[in-house]
Design an enzyme around this catalytic site. Structure first.
Site, PDB file in Angstrom:
ATOM      1  N   SER A 108       0.840  -1.197   0.000  1.00  0.00           N
ATOM      2  CA  SER A 108       0.000   0.000   0.000  1.00  0.00           C
ATOM      3  C   SER A 108       0.873   1.245   0.000  1.00  0.00           C
ATOM      4  CB  SER A 108      -0.860   0.013   1.270  1.00  0.00           C
ATOM      5  OG  SER A 108      -1.522   1.252   1.392  1.00  0.00           O
ATOM      6  N   TYR A 133       0.115  -0.474  10.808  1.00  0.00           N
ATOM      7  CA  TYR A 133      -0.324  -0.861   9.453  1.00  0.00           C
ATOM      8  C   TYR A 133       0.784  -0.488   8.461  1.00  0.00           C
ATOM      9  CZ  TYR A 133      -3.114  -1.158   5.142  1.00  0.00           C
ATOM     10  OH  TYR A 133      -3.578  -1.482   3.887  1.00  0.00           O
TER      11      TYR A 133
HETATM   12  N1  LIG Z   1      -8.846  -0.860   0.015  1.00  0.00           N
HETATM   13  C1  LIG Z   1      -7.825  -0.039  -0.129  1.00  0.00           C
HETATM   14  O1  LIG Z   1      -8.001   1.174  -0.297  1.00  0.00           O
HETATM   15  C2  LIG Z   1      -6.412  -0.563  -0.078  1.00  0.00           C
HETATM   16  C3  LIG Z   1      -5.365   0.346  -0.277  1.00  0.00           C
HETATM   17  C4  LIG Z   1      -4.062  -0.119  -0.238  1.00  0.00           C
HETATM   18  C5  LIG Z   1      -3.812  -1.453  -0.019  1.00  0.00           C
HETATM   19  N2  LIG Z   1      -4.841  -2.320   0.186  1.00  0.00           N
HETATM   20  C6  LIG Z   1      -4.510  -3.737   0.445  1.00  0.00           C
HETATM   21  O2  LIG Z   1      -5.304  -4.560  -0.404  1.00  0.00           O
HETATM   22  C7  LIG Z   1      -5.499  -5.829   0.205  1.00  0.00           C
HETATM   23  C8  LIG Z   1      -6.952  -6.220   0.103  1.00  0.00           C
HETATM   24  O3  LIG Z   1      -7.706  -5.405   0.986  1.00  0.00           O
HETATM   25  P1  LIG Z   1      -9.204  -4.945   0.699  1.00  0.00           P
HETATM   26  O4  LIG Z   1      -9.166  -3.498   0.449  1.00  0.00           O
HETATM   27  O5  LIG Z   1      -9.848  -5.839  -0.282  1.00  0.00           O
HETATM   28  O6  LIG Z   1      -9.831  -5.133   2.158  1.00  0.00           O
HETATM   29  P2  LIG Z   1     -11.012  -6.082   2.689  1.00  0.00           P
HETATM   30  O7  LIG Z   1     -12.257  -5.865   1.891  1.00  0.00           O
HETATM   31  O8  LIG Z   1     -11.065  -5.845   4.159  1.00  0.00           O
HETATM   32  O9  LIG Z   1     -10.442  -7.523   2.360  1.00  0.00           O
HETATM   33  C9  LIG Z   1      -9.405  -8.067   3.121  1.00  0.00           C
HETATM   34  C10 LIG Z   1      -9.543  -9.560   3.084  1.00  0.00           C
HETATM   35  O10 LIG Z   1      -8.534 -10.115   3.919  1.00  0.00           O
HETATM   36  C11 LIG Z   1      -9.118 -11.174   4.652  1.00  0.00           C
HETATM   37  N3  LIG Z   1      -8.415 -11.418   5.905  1.00  0.00           N
HETATM   38  C12 LIG Z   1      -8.214 -10.580   6.946  1.00  0.00           C
HETATM   39  N4  LIG Z   1      -7.598 -11.215   7.934  1.00  0.00           N
HETATM   40  C13 LIG Z   1      -7.397 -12.494   7.528  1.00  0.00           C
HETATM   41  C14 LIG Z   1      -6.827 -13.644   8.114  1.00  0.00           C
HETATM   42  N5  LIG Z   1      -6.348 -13.629   9.376  1.00  0.00           N
HETATM   43  N6  LIG Z   1      -6.779 -14.794   7.410  1.00  0.00           N
HETATM   44  C15 LIG Z   1      -7.292 -14.839   6.155  1.00  0.00           C
HETATM   45  N7  LIG Z   1      -7.861 -13.798   5.540  1.00  0.00           N
HETATM   46  C16 LIG Z   1      -7.913 -12.626   6.225  1.00  0.00           C
HETATM   47  C17 LIG Z   1     -10.538 -10.692   4.930  1.00  0.00           C
HETATM   48  O11 LIG Z   1     -11.328 -11.798   5.264  1.00  0.00           O
HETATM   49  P3  LIG Z   1     -12.851 -11.638   5.821  1.00  0.00           P
HETATM   50  O12 LIG Z   1     -13.667 -11.394   4.597  1.00  0.00           O
HETATM   51  O13 LIG Z   1     -13.114 -12.948   6.451  1.00  0.00           O
HETATM   52  O14 LIG Z   1     -12.850 -10.485   6.750  1.00  0.00           O
HETATM   53  C18 LIG Z   1     -10.898 -10.031   3.616  1.00  0.00           C
HETATM   54  O15 LIG Z   1     -11.427 -10.968   2.722  1.00  0.00           O
HETATM   55  C19 LIG Z   1      -4.971  -5.700   1.627  1.00  0.00           C
HETATM   56  O16 LIG Z   1      -3.710  -6.316   1.707  1.00  0.00           O
HETATM   57  C20 LIG Z   1      -4.849  -4.208   1.847  1.00  0.00           C
HETATM   58  O17 LIG Z   1      -3.849  -3.868   2.773  1.00  0.00           O
HETATM   59  C21 LIG Z   1      -6.135  -1.911   0.141  1.00  0.00           C
END
Ligand SMILES: NC(=O)c1ccc[n+]([C@@H]2O[C@H](COP(=O)([O-])OP(=O)(O)OC[C@H]3O[C@@H](n4cnc5c(N)ncnc54)[C@H](OP(=O)(O)O)[C@@H]3O)[C@@H](O)[C@H]2O)c1
Length: 250
Positions: A108, A133
């Site tokens: 990120s 984070y």
């Molecule tokens: N969204 C943004 O703006 C953004 C920006 C920069 C980077 N990112 C990165 O993109 C990636 C995806 O995030 P997202 O935005 O799609 O967020 P999200 O909707 O919260 O998805 C995160 C996923 O990770 C899973 N997860 C969390 N803890 C876990 C564990 N202990 N074991 C297995 N799975 C786990 C969650 O499972 P559950 O469904 O069961 O909760 C969820 O499916 C992350 O690495 C995040 O840091 C996102």
């Protein structure tokens, strides 16, 4: 798809099958906050799958209240960095046998918020959810660089990705002030389809066959901070990660 919540996994599997017409979508249980679960998942995949060409280390948790994983790691560092690090280690031979293969580590732009606190890696002395984070996302970029070095000439390449600011559930632990700022920037954020594009680009773009270890955003190479290009720190982090996980990975 490796998921911790099998009900959500099944719903996603159904949706993908309906939308793509591809019924060959498999779900397996994986909780990245528990090394036993990671080992069980890897054992299953290593026995079930002859080939894995693309590993997307996508899961993440952001700015949660202080907590620890089953193994006693600070939650964000434990899930976002150590969990994926162990999973990759346990699958690396399969990936090498499957060459060409690619590993995508979701990082990120928030890697700018943190630094690697070698002396207090689990934030036991002081915890700031945003900095923790940032530390975990910085660790994703540093370990991508170190892994690329180790994977030279193996046919396996590795990429770190900033997906953009994406409308997902990641903000579930944000406080009110941050949620208000989120509302202000919302018109400039990405849909989940748009947010997936850089990961897909790194997974399949032919031009990237000869590149490894870089940081990408908006489907092109992007500039990360000098802390994220610190190879000395990357090696220290690598050694510490191996030590914490009880693995040997030279
Ligand atoms: N969204 C943004 O703006 C953004 C920006 C920069 C980077 N990112 C990165 O993109 C990636 C995806 O995030 P997202 O935005 O799609 O967020 P999200 O909707 O919260 O998805 C995160 C996923 O990770 C899973 N997860 C969390 N803890 C876990 C564990 N202990 N074991 C297995 N799975 C786990 C969650 O499972 P559950 O469904 O069961 O909760 C969820 O499916 C992350 O690495 C995040 O840091 C996102």
């Amino acid at each position: 798809m490796a998921c911790r919540d099998m009900d959500k996994a099944e719903a996603a599997q159904k949706e993908i099958i309906e939308n793509s017409g591809n019924s060959n979508i498999v779900t397996r249980k994986l909780d990245l906050s528990d090394t036993k679960s990671i080992r069980e998942f890897a054992e299953l995949i290593n026995s079930e799958e002859k080939q894995v060409n693309i590993l997307i280390n996508n899961a993440g948790i952001m700015m949660c209240p202080y907590s620890k994983t089953t193994d006693g790691f600070e939650m964000q560092f434990g899930v976002n960095h150590l969990g994926h690090f162990l999973l990759t280690f346990l699958m690396i031979d399969l990936l090498k046998r499957s060459r060409p293969a690619r590993i995508i580590n979701l990082s990120s732009m928030a890697h700018k918020w943190g630094r690697i606190q070698l002396e207090d890696i689990h934030s036991e002395r002081s915890y700031h959810s945003r900095r923790a984070y940032g530390q975990s996302k910085l660790a994703n970029i540093l370990s991508t660089r170190s892994l690329a070095e180790r994977l030279k000439d193996t046919g396996v390449t590795v990429y770190a990705v900033h997906p953009g600011i994406v409308r997902t559930d990641l903000k579930r632990h944000m406080n009110l002030a941050l949620l208000i700022s989120w509302k202000i920037v919302r018109p400039f954020t990405k849909t989940v389809e748009q947010g997936a594009q850089t990961s897909i680009y790194c997974a399949v773009e032919r031009k990237l066959e000869t590149e490894s270890g870089g940081y990408y955003s908006d489907c092109k190479p992007s500039r990360c901070t000098s802390a994220a290009r610190d190879d000395e720190m990357a090696e220290k982090l690598w050694k510490l990660s191996c030590q914490m996980l009880g693995i040997t990975w030279d």
